[in-house]
Design a protein around this motif. Structure first.
Motif, mmCIF file in Angstrom:
data_model
loop_
_atom_site.group_PDB
_atom_site.id
_atom_site.type_symbol
_atom_site.label_atom_id
_atom_site.label_comp_id
_atom_site.label_asym_id
_atom_site.label_seq_id
_atom_site.Cartn_x
_atom_site.Cartn_y
_atom_site.Cartn_z
ATOM 1 N N ALA A 131 17.877 2.413 -4.065
ATOM 2 C CA ALA A 131 16.781 2.591 -5.033
ATOM 3 C C ALA A 131 16.829 1.513 -6.123
ATOM 4 O O ALA A 131 15.777 1.054 -6.601
ATOM 5 C CB ALA A 131 16.862 3.984 -5.660
ATOM 6 N N ALA A 168 15.422 -1.672 -4.662
ATOM 7 C CA ALA A 168 13.967 -1.548 -4.515
ATOM 8 C C ALA A 168 13.283 -1.661 -5.877
ATOM 9 O O ALA A 168 12.200 -2.250 -5.996
ATOM 10 C CB ALA A 168 13.625 -0.215 -3.846
ATOM 11 N N THR A 182 8.665 -3.035 -3.164
ATOM 12 C CA THR A 182 8.541 -2.562 -1.779
ATOM 13 C C THR A 182 7.200 -3.043 -1.222
ATOM 14 O O THR A 182 6.303 -3.357 -2.004
ATOM 15 C CB THR A 182 8.569 -1.013 -1.713
ATOM 16 O OG1 THR A 182 7.544 -0.495 -2.563
ATOM 17 C CG2 THR A 182 9.920 -0.473 -2.121
ATOM 18 N N VAL A 194 12.527 -0.572 3.511
ATOM 19 C CA VAL A 194 12.335 0.398 2.426
ATOM 20 C C VAL A 194 10.860 0.374 2.031
ATOM 21 O O VAL A 194 10.292 -0.692 1.785
ATOM 22 C CB VAL A 194 13.198 0.034 1.190
ATOM 23 C CG1 VAL A 194 13.094 1.128 0.135
ATOM 24 C CG2 VAL A 194 14.648 -0.183 1.598
ATOM 25 N N THR A 195 10.271 1.546 2.011
ATOM 26 C CA THR A 195 8.837 1.623 1.726
ATOM 27 C C THR A 195 8.570 2.752 0.734
ATOM 28 O O THR A 195 9.339 3.719 0.664
ATOM 29 C CB THR A 195 8.049 1.812 3.050
ATOM 30 O OG1 THR A 195 6.646 1.835 2.774
ATOM 31 C CG2 THR A 195 8.419 3.099 3.766
ATOM 32 N N ARG A 196 7.497 2.623 -0.032
ATOM 33 C CA ARG A 196 7.183 3.637 -1.046
ATOM 34 C C ARG A 196 5.993 4.480 -0.597
ATOM 35 O O ARG A 196 5.044 3.938 -0.004
ATOM 36 C CB ARG A 196 6.871 2.958 -2.389
ATOM 37 C CG ARG A 196 6.937 3.917 -3.562
ATOM 38 C CD ARG A 196 6.779 3.211 -4.900
ATOM 39 N NE ARG A 196 7.909 2.410 -5.313
ATOM 40 C CZ ARG A 196 9.035 2.891 -5.850
ATOM 41 N NH1 ARG A 196 9.182 4.184 -6.036
ATOM 42 N NH2 ARG A 196 10.006 2.071 -6.204
ATOM 43 N N VAL A 246 2.236 5.163 3.371
ATOM 44 C CA VAL A 246 3.249 4.350 2.679
ATOM 45 C C VAL A 246 2.766 2.907 2.540
ATOM 46 O O VAL A 246 1.746 2.521 3.115
ATOM 47 C CB VAL A 246 4.597 4.397 3.445
ATOM 48 C CG1 VAL A 246 5.160 5.806 3.471
ATOM 49 C CG2 VAL A 246 4.449 3.844 4.861
ATOM 50 N N VAL A 293 15.006 7.956 0.480
ATOM 51 C CA VAL A 293 16.118 7.213 -0.113
ATOM 52 C C VAL A 293 16.898 8.110 -1.079
ATOM 53 O O VAL A 293 18.108 7.946 -1.250
ATOM 54 C CB VAL A 293 15.559 5.942 -0.805
ATOM 55 C CG1 VAL A 293 16.564 5.322 -1.760
ATOM 56 C CG2 VAL A 293 15.127 4.929 0.269
ATOM 57 N N ASP A 352 7.861 8.407 -4.003
ATOM 58 C CA ASP A 352 9.185 8.474 -3.364
ATOM 59 C C ASP A 352 9.401 7.253 -2.468
ATOM 60 O O ASP A 352 8.445 6.683 -1.928
ATOM 61 C CB ASP A 352 9.298 9.733 -2.480
ATOM 62 C CG ASP A 352 9.380 11.008 -3.314
ATOM 63 O OD1 ASP A 352 9.497 10.904 -4.550
ATOM 64 O OD2 ASP A 352 9.318 12.098 -2.699
ATOM 65 N N LEU A 353 10.668 6.927 -2.283
ATOM 66 C CA LEU A 353 11.020 5.838 -1.360
ATOM 67 C C LEU A 353 11.482 6.427 -0.040
ATOM 68 O O LEU A 353 12.220 7.423 -0.018
ATOM 69 C CB LEU A 353 12.159 4.992 -1.933
ATOM 70 C CG LEU A 353 11.860 4.174 -3.188
ATOM 71 C CD1 LEU A 353 13.152 3.574 -3.742
ATOM 72 C CD2 LEU A 353 10.848 3.069 -2.880
#
Ligand code: PLP
Length: 426
Positions: free
Chosen positions: A19, A22, A27, A286-288, A303, A325, A374-375
């Motif tokens: 996190a 990121a 992201t 890693v994506t949000r 996402v 994450v 959120d991730l």
């Protein structure tokens, strides 16, 4: 197996909280673990040590210069399929004398470039290619070292798009054709056939196809030698499968047990071209979460990463493990359904912003009530991830970040809008 782990409900990569990286780099983001890359390389090197193999990491799996440098530092050679990949290897400090040049459609210019760099072997896939290579080499007063790629006609039992060793595939030469070609080219002065190459497919989760293919290759070598060919190398290609969903892929030691005796029986030097095995589980995307929505009876988690960033689910229907994450929820084991009432579990499709119905990263997954902001971590994204990313929908490609212990560095920056139009004229 890798250096991504949950501690106290948060995902860590080596010594860094995902996190935090990121938050600093934005992201979507590809995150690689150096230690995992090294561990996987060393595991292969150790398992196959009795044959002192030449391990040529397959650049197509992940061609980032930072990743190539890690492997060059480990002493790896490289398997390239274009002059562009060879250029990358050189830029990363790799040794061309430990590179093999594969691919069904090498151009004369690419051959010339590779010859001038002094690559270790050309994996030749057709008679036409061999004659062309001979001419290119003669025009430069060189002799090209060659391994003939044979098609052993075995079923690797993998996805049809990455199965290459079955009769009728565009790759390699049928055994009979390869034997005739060997006899035909014995007197050519621009090429010297020194080895046999096979690559039967990718994400192979059993040792049996390797054993079956190698038995044929060993027979081929014996037959060729009896007719005067001087073959000293067997290149078994790549293809070792990895754990994407469950623990079903063989270990390096399992492969070694099946392969080593056969190569030894041929009295040949062993060469191999692993890609996925080394890098797949060394990377995550890693994506949000942007939005949630419901349509009909489906629930979507939308996402900020899409099929342009990671195309494997759309292209092959591939399964990538997806998990928040940061979460207190316990991830269910593969195939297990969480108990009702255990948190706000719901069954969702994780989809991207690209204008295609095929734009999904995961389908019908039980996730613990993720919310916008959120991730999510998409695991197993280190191989055939960023290398296959595109600018489709005029989306900039994400950065690649390499974690080294408690540090990270950007080994490829996020693209800009200017990058999107570079080289174009209105
Ligand atoms: C000739 C050749 N060698 C090696 C590889 C690497 O395969 P993998 O990443 O499955 O190890 C490939 C992948 O398609 C290939 O075509």
């Amino acid at each position: 197996m890798d250096h991504f782990a949950y501690r106290g409900g948060e995902l860590w990569c080596e010594g860094l909280r995902v996190a935090d990286v990121a938050a600093e780099r934005g992201t979507p983001l590809y995150l690689y673990s150096r230690q995992t890359i090294c561990d996987h390389y060393r595991r292969l090197a150790e398992a196959f040590a009795p044959a002192a193999p030449m391990i040529c990491y397959s650049v197509k799996a992940n061609a980032n210069l930072g990743v190539l440098r890690v492997l060059a530092d480990e002493g790896s050679g490289f398997d390239v399929v274009s002059a562009g990949e060879l250029f990358r290897v050189l830029r990363a400090g790799g040794d061309p004398a430990r590179a093999v040049f594969a691919g069904v459609g090498k151009t004369p210019d690419e051959m010339a470039f590779a010859l001038d760099q002094g690559v270790h072997l050309f994996n030749v896939e057709s008679a036409g290619e061999l004659w062309t290579l001979n001419e290119v080499a003669l025009s430069r007063s060189r002799v090209a070292p060659v391994a003939l790629r044979v098609n052993p006609d075995v079923d690797p039992r993998t996805h049809q798009y990455v199965a290459t060793g079955k009769r009728g595939s565009k790759f390699g030469l049928d055994m009979q054709a390869a034997a005739s070609l060997l006899d035909e080219v014995a007197d050519l002065r621009g090429v010297r056939v020194r080895g046999v190459h096979m690559h039967i497919g990718s994400q192979i989760t059993s040792v049996d196809p390797y054993r079956a293919a190698l038995e044929r290759v060993v027979d081929f070598v014996a037959g060729a030698r009896s007719r005067g060919a001087e073959l000293d190398t067997i290149n078994i290609g790549g293809g070792f499968g990895v754990w994407y969903q469950d623990r079903s892929a063989p270990l390096a030691a399992d492969h070694a047990r099946a392969i080593l005796p056969l190569v030894a029986s041929a009295g040949c030097r062993l060469l191999m071209e692993p890609g996925r095995f080394i890098v797949a589980n060394a990377g995550i995307l890693v994506t949000r979460v942007l939005y949630r929505k419901e349509a009909g009876d489906r629930r979507y988690v939308i996402v900020d990463a899409g099929m342009n960033d990671l195309v494997r689910p759309a292209l092959y229907g591939s399964h990538h493990r997806v998990w928040p994450v940061a979460t207190e929820a316990q991830e269910p084991a593969a195939g297990e359904t969480p108990a009702a009432g255990a948190g706000a579990w719901d069954l969702v499709d994780v989809v991207g912003p690209v204008c295609e119905t095929g734009d999904f990263l995961a389908k019908e997954r039980r996730l613990p009530g993720v919310r916008p902001g959120d991730l999510l971590a998409i695991f197993g994204a280190g191989a055939y991830g960023h290398v296959m990313a595109s600018n489709y929908n005029a989306r900039v490609r994400p950065p690649e970040v390499l974690v080294e212990g408690g540090q990270h560095r950007v080994v490829r920056r996020r693209e800009t809008y200017e990058d999107l139009v570079r080289g174009e004229t209105p």
